[in-house]
Design an enzyme around this catalytic site. Sequence first.
Site, mmCIF file in Angstrom:
data_model
loop_
_atom_site.group_PDB
_atom_site.id
_atom_site.type_symbol
_atom_site.label_atom_id
_atom_site.label_comp_id
_atom_site.label_asym_id
_atom_site.label_seq_id
_atom_site.Cartn_x
_atom_site.Cartn_y
_atom_site.Cartn_z
ATOM 1 N N HIS A 1 0.838 -1.210 0.000
ATOM 2 C CA HIS A 1 0.000 0.000 0.000
ATOM 3 C C HIS A 1 0.865 1.249 0.000
ATOM 4 O O HIS A 1 2.088 1.170 0.103
ATOM 5 C CB HIS A 1 -1.006 -0.011 1.153
ATOM 6 N N HIS B 1 1.506 3.969 1.867
ATOM 7 C CA HIS B 1 2.080 4.772 2.950
ATOM 8 C C HIS B 1 3.609 4.873 2.860
ATOM 9 O O HIS B 1 4.293 3.921 2.466
ATOM 10 C CB HIS B 1 1.660 4.209 4.311
ATOM 11 N N ASP C 1 6.081 4.761 4.878
ATOM 12 C CA ASP C 1 6.976 3.803 5.544
ATOM 13 C C ASP C 1 6.958 2.442 4.854
ATOM 14 O O ASP C 1 7.569 1.492 5.334
ATOM 15 C CB ASP C 1 6.637 3.675 7.045
ATOM 16 N N HIS C 2 6.269 2.353 3.709
ATOM 17 C CA HIS C 2 6.260 1.123 2.905
ATOM 18 C C HIS C 2 6.835 1.354 1.495
ATOM 19 O O HIS C 2 7.227 0.407 0.834
ATOM 20 C CB HIS C 2 4.828 0.562 2.786
ATOM 21 N N HIS D 1 -7.446 -0.414 5.567
ATOM 22 C CA HIS D 1 -6.389 0.461 6.109
ATOM 23 C C HIS D 1 -6.176 1.601 5.120
ATOM 24 O O HIS D 1 -6.153 2.773 5.497
ATOM 25 C CB HIS D 1 -5.121 -0.369 6.310
ATOM 26 N N ASP E 1 -0.191 -3.600 6.369
ATOM 27 C CA ASP E 1 -0.798 -3.055 7.589
ATOM 28 C C ASP E 1 -2.273 -3.452 7.704
ATOM 29 O O ASP E 1 -3.069 -2.721 8.302
ATOM 30 C CB ASP E 1 -0.691 -1.524 7.601
ATOM 31 N N HIS F 1 4.883 -4.594 10.848
ATOM 32 C CA HIS F 1 5.302 -3.905 12.080
ATOM 33 C C HIS F 1 5.418 -4.870 13.254
ATOM 34 O O HIS F 1 4.677 -5.851 13.333
ATOM 35 C CB HIS F 1 4.279 -2.820 12.467
HETATM 36 ZN ZN LIG Z 1 0.057 1.851 6.414
#
Ligand SMILES: [Zn+2]
Length: 263
Positions: free
Chosen positions: A59, A61, A63-64, A118, A135, A173
């Site tokens: 996805h 975001h 941090d990905h 999410h 996530d 995570h």
């Molecule tokens: Zn995320």
Amino acid sequence: MQNEALNIEPIPAFDDNYIWLLTRDGYKGCAVVDPGDDEPVIKTLKKRGLRLDAILITHKHGDHVGGIAELKERWPKVDVYGPANEPIKRVKHKLSGGDIVELDGLGISFDVLDVPGHTEGHIAYTGEGALFCGDTLFACGCGRVFSGTFEQLSDSLRALAELPADTRCYCAHEYTQDNIGFAKWVEPDNPDLLVREERVAGLRAAGESTVPSILGDEMLTNPFMRTDEPSVIKAAEKWAGEALGSPREVFRALRTWKDKEYD
Ligand SMILES: [Zn+2]
């Protein structure tokens, strides 16, 4: 090649992210899932003499996806796979549920699943007994609802519950110990949860990862995967102060409860 073991290892990033590294014994190429940061990936691959063949994204975001540009610069031929329904730069292969990803060099084939909630276009990859769920599903928890809806995330988790019980779930995570704290608010007397709490505390004390988790364990201990269990329904109804008529409603109450009072 496929007779050799497929190895899946975490590359830790930021405070608590896992970038998953896929290698096959005897093969110099590799793939990574959700490289939010390029530095730890480059460091690991350099040390091991590996070449990056593929990047799989779940996805949008930061941090990905934050490491894609630099990784592509370093390995220009890398194939980048990601969700069709999210705006992510440099994704060449745009995927949605039902698609298949074949990584020939590594000898892996993944089925793509749509798991929105999410985010609106979140996808997951499953194959060889593994699930890369980003996530969406966390060990003993789930992602927050950001750009998707509660109904979507509830339905996505129920779809993941249909996978084989021995599926290894590689989320993005290390949140397990914290998630167990909330799970105990919901089901303080769940014996499987108490056993899991001890096991996870032991792993964390030894500095080890609690991921992957086994889907069967999630079904026994993760309240967000148990929205049709009487004990979970009862706790959610008590918090909501009203009867909840469907797993979606139970899910919404649990997620809202955690967002407002636990996290
Ligand atoms: Zn995320």
